[in-house]
Design a protein around this motif. Structure first.
Motif, PDB file in Angstrom:
ATOM      1  N   GLY A  44       0.836  -1.246  -0.051  1.00 36.39           N
ATOM      2  CA  GLY A  44      -0.082  -0.076  -0.079  1.00 36.39           C
ATOM      3  C   GLY A  44       0.787   1.277   0.128  1.00 36.39           C
ATOM      4  N   VAL A  45       2.166   1.393  -0.045  1.00 33.95           N
ATOM      5  CA  VAL A  45       3.050   2.274  -0.035  1.00 33.95           C
ATOM      6  C   VAL A  45       3.509   2.615  -1.487  1.00 33.95           C
ATOM      7  CG1 VAL A  45       5.024   3.254   0.658  1.00 33.95           C
ATOM      8  CG2 VAL A  45       3.720   1.761   2.475  1.00 33.95           C
ATOM      9  N   CYS A  46       3.050   3.611  -1.802  1.00 39.23           N
ATOM     10  CA  CYS A  46       3.649   4.143  -3.098  1.00 39.23           C
ATOM     11  C   CYS A  46       5.169   4.543  -3.351  1.00 39.23           C
ATOM     12  CB  CYS A  46       2.981   5.463  -3.613  1.00 39.23           C
ATOM     13  SG  CYS A  46       3.516   5.725  -5.339  1.00 39.23           S
ATOM     14  N   LEU A  47       6.006   3.527  -3.790  1.00 40.88           N
ATOM     15  CA  LEU A  47       7.587   3.675  -3.669  1.00 40.88           C
ATOM     16  C   LEU A  47       7.748   3.766  -5.538  1.00 40.88           C
ATOM     17  CD1 LEU A  47       8.396   1.317  -1.097  1.00 40.88           C
ATOM     18  CD2 LEU A  47       8.349   3.686  -1.034  1.00 40.88           C
ATOM     19  N   THR A  48       8.889   4.576  -5.560  1.00 37.87           N
ATOM     20  CA  THR A  48       9.373   4.714  -7.067  1.00 37.87           C
ATOM     21  C   THR A  48      10.295   3.868  -7.490  1.00 37.87           C
ATOM     22  OG1 THR A  48       8.823   7.254  -6.965  1.00 37.87           O
ATOM     23  CG2 THR A  48      10.481   6.305  -8.706  1.00 37.87           C
ATOM     24  N   VAL A  49      10.562   3.050  -8.512  1.00 34.59           N
ATOM     25  CA  VAL A  49      11.527   2.043  -8.945  1.00 34.59           C
ATOM     26  C   VAL A  49      12.521   3.184  -9.640  1.00 34.59           C
ATOM     27  CG1 VAL A  49      12.068   0.419 -10.855  1.00 34.59           C
ATOM     28  CG2 VAL A  49       9.687   0.676 -10.091  1.00 34.59           C
ATOM     29  N   VAL A  50      13.605   2.634  -8.883  1.00 34.46           N
ATOM     30  CA  VAL A  50      14.981   3.353  -9.033  1.00 34.46           C
ATOM     31  C   VAL A  50      16.263   2.489  -9.782  1.00 34.46           C
ATOM     32  CG1 VAL A  50      14.594   5.061  -7.296  1.00 34.46           C
ATOM     33  CG2 VAL A  50      16.015   3.050  -6.857  1.00 34.46           C
ATOM     34  N   GLU A  51      15.908   1.423  -9.919  1.00 35.46           N
ATOM     35  CA  GLU A  51      17.028   0.484 -10.432  1.00 35.46           C
ATOM     36  C   GLU A  51      16.231  -0.851 -10.930  1.00 35.46           C
ATOM     37  OE1 GLU A  51      21.527  -1.098  -9.760  1.00 35.46           O
ATOM     38  OE2 GLU A  51      20.409  -0.925  -7.998  1.00 35.46           O
ATOM     39  N   ILE A  52      16.807  -1.621 -12.193  1.00 33.58           N
ATOM     40  CA  ILE A  52      15.966  -2.898 -12.441  1.00 33.58           C
ATOM     41  C   ILE A  52      17.259  -3.673 -12.742  1.00 33.58           C
ATOM     42  CG2 ILE A  52      14.675  -4.117 -14.225  1.00 33.58           C
ATOM     43  CD1 ILE A  52      12.999  -1.380 -14.296  1.00 33.58           C
ATOM     44  N   ASN A  53      17.267  -5.016 -12.344  1.00 36.91           N
ATOM     45  CA  ASN A  53      18.407  -5.853 -12.637  1.00 36.91           C
ATOM     46  C   ASN A  53      17.967  -7.228 -12.788  1.00 36.91           C
ATOM     47  OD1 ASN A  53      20.871  -6.908 -12.944  1.00 36.91           O
ATOM     48  ND2 ASN A  53      21.467  -6.572 -10.925  1.00 36.91           N
ATOM     49  N   ASN A  54      17.591  -7.634 -14.162  1.00 39.94           N
ATOM     50  CA  ASN A  54      16.925  -9.043 -14.312  1.00 39.94           C
ATOM     51  C   ASN A  54      15.613  -8.937 -13.683  1.00 39.94           C
ATOM     52  OD1 ASN A  54      19.218  -9.799 -15.832  1.00 39.94           O
ATOM     53  ND2 ASN A  54      20.327 -10.234 -13.932  1.00 39.94           N
ATOM     54  N   ASN A  55      15.422 -10.038 -12.821  1.00 38.09           N
ATOM     55  CA  ASN A  55      14.078  -9.990 -12.313  1.00 38.09           C
ATOM     56  C   ASN A  55      13.957  -9.211 -10.983  1.00 38.09           C
ATOM     57  OD1 ASN A  55      15.555 -11.870 -10.659  1.00 38.09           O
ATOM     58  ND2 ASN A  55      14.147 -13.526 -10.666  1.00 38.09           N
ATOM     59  N   GLN A  56      14.847  -8.498 -10.554  1.00 37.77           N
ATOM     60  CA  GLN A  56      14.805  -7.942  -9.194  1.00 37.77           C
ATOM     61  C   GLN A  56      14.807  -6.232  -9.637  1.00 37.77           C
ATOM     62  OE1 GLN A  56      17.780  -9.204  -6.607  1.00 37.77           O
ATOM     63  NE2 GLN A  56      17.284 -11.039  -6.588  1.00 37.77           N
ATOM     64  N   TYR A  57      14.253  -5.471  -8.931  1.00 35.29           N
ATOM     65  CA  TYR A  57      14.143  -4.103  -8.757  1.00 35.29           C
ATOM     66  C   TYR A  57      14.301  -3.544  -7.442  1.00 35.29           C
ATOM     67  CZ  TYR A  57       9.375  -4.164  -7.350  1.00 35.29           C
ATOM     68  OH  TYR A  57       8.248  -4.145  -6.570  1.00 35.29           O
ATOM     69  N   ARG A  58      14.910  -2.261  -7.476  1.00 33.12           N
ATOM     70  CA  ARG A  58      15.037  -1.399  -6.235  1.00 33.12           C
ATOM     71  C   ARG A  58      14.306  -0.181  -6.018  1.00 33.12           C
ATOM     72  NH1 ARG A  58      18.838   2.336  -5.021  1.00 33.12           N
ATOM     73  NH2 ARG A  58      19.847   1.854  -6.948  1.00 33.12           N
ATOM     74  N   VAL A  59      13.791   0.048  -4.881  1.00 35.26           N
ATOM     75  CA  VAL A  59      12.980   1.314  -4.465  1.00 35.26           C
ATOM     76  C   VAL A  59      13.747   1.545  -3.231  1.00 35.26           C
ATOM     77  CG1 VAL A  59      10.634   0.565  -5.603  1.00 35.26           C
ATOM     78  CG2 VAL A  59      11.267  -0.344  -3.143  1.00 35.26           C
ATOM     79  N   THR A  60      13.272   3.060  -2.831  1.00 37.95           N
ATOM     80  CA  THR A  60      13.949   3.752  -1.767  1.00 37.95           C
ATOM     81  C   THR A  60      12.708   4.174  -0.902  1.00 37.95           C
ATOM     82  OG1 THR A  60      15.705   4.479  -3.219  1.00 37.95           O
ATOM     83  CG2 THR A  60      15.246   5.625  -0.921  1.00 37.95           C
ATOM     84  N   ALA A  61      12.764   3.944   0.416  1.00 32.81           N
ATOM     85  CA  ALA A  61      11.896   4.449   1.461  1.00 32.81           C
ATOM     86  C   ALA A  61      12.652   5.656   2.094  1.00 32.81           C
ATOM     87  CB  ALA A  61      11.159   3.321   2.337  1.00 32.81           C
ATOM     88  N   ILE A  62      12.047   6.740   2.235  1.00 35.98           N
ATOM     89  CA  ILE A  62      12.643   7.802   2.990  1.00 35.98           C
ATOM     90  C   ILE A  62      12.210   7.910   4.571  1.00 35.98           C
ATOM     91  CG2 ILE A  62      13.117   9.087   0.983  1.00 35.98           C
ATOM     92  CD1 ILE A  62      10.636  10.925   1.620  1.00 35.98           C
ATOM     93  N   LYS A  63      12.678   8.611   5.155  1.00 34.64           N
ATOM     94  CA  LYS A  63      12.233   8.735   6.670  1.00 34.64           C
ATOM     95  C   LYS A  63      10.659   9.008   6.880  1.00 34.64           C
ATOM     96  CE  LYS A  63      13.192  10.990  11.302  1.00 34.64           C
ATOM     97  NZ  LYS A  63      12.138  10.881  11.596  1.00 34.64           N
TER      98      LYS A  63
END
Length: 196
Positions: A44-63
């Motif tokens: 339920g938390v909107c996070l932005t995709v910042v990196e994609i690597n094969n079948n994995q992706y990364r997002v960042t959660a701020i304070k």
């Protein structure tokens, strides 16, 4: 904007901190369909995709996100509910969900009831959020109908499909979840406070 209809599940593969932020790597069957800078709801938390690597992706959660949600409690191998932003012109099968968590709640009861499940959640009423009987609420990103609405608690009934296709099946007494209260109910409450 989201609908609260969970598209798929993701698995947390890596967690790391960068200053005050939490970097989260997720493995999912929708990764190949994502693009950098896309919004995805995680529990339920909107996070932005910042990196994609094969079948994995990364997002960042701020304070701010870590303070208001259960994202900071994630552990490697935890399963998260995923939903991509809705497309204009699609059916709105759930309800209007912003992906902005209002607060967390704790599961205080979980019972199987002859083919479905009834979960009860308790939340801090000091933040002035409310549920409305038969209104909508989002729990870990899942659009649900409120039953047994009280000042600081409510219940939701979960059908077998939702139980099988979301992380509700992992909930037990004490599980901390994200809540987003119905945006329409929030505006009505605010208008009532202003006597409009």
């Amino acid at each position: 904007m989201f609908t609260g209809i969970i598209e798929t599940l993701g698995t947390v593969k890596q967690l790391s901190t960068l200053k005050g932020n939490l970097e989260i790597t997720i493995e999912s069957n929708i990764t190949s369909q994502l693009k950098i800078d896309q919004s995805v709801a995680h529990n339920g938390v909107c996070l932005t995709v910042v990196e994609i690597n094969n079948n994995q992706y990364r997002v960042t959660a701020i304070k701010e996100t870590l303070d208001k949600s259960n994202i900071g409690n994630l552990q490697v191998n935890d399963v998260v509910n995923l939903e991509r932003a809705m497309k204009l012109g699609d059916r709105l099968d759930g309800h209007i969900v912003q992906g902005h968590v209002d607060q967390t709640a704790t599961c205080i009861d979980a019972n199987e009831t002859n083919g479905s499940w009834l979960y009860t959640f308790e939340y801090d009423p000091k933040l002035n959020n409310i549920t409305i009987e038969k209104g909508s609420v989002t729990v870990n990103g899942v659009s649900l109908t409120v039953v047994n609405s009280a000042k600081n608690s409510f219940s939701v009934a979960i059908i077998p499909y939702t139980y099988a296709h979301t992380n509700f099946k992992t909930f037990k007494i004490g599980t901390k979840v994200n809540l987003e209260f119905d945006v329409i109910g929030k505006y009505v409450k605010r208008l009532n406070e202003l006597n409009v």
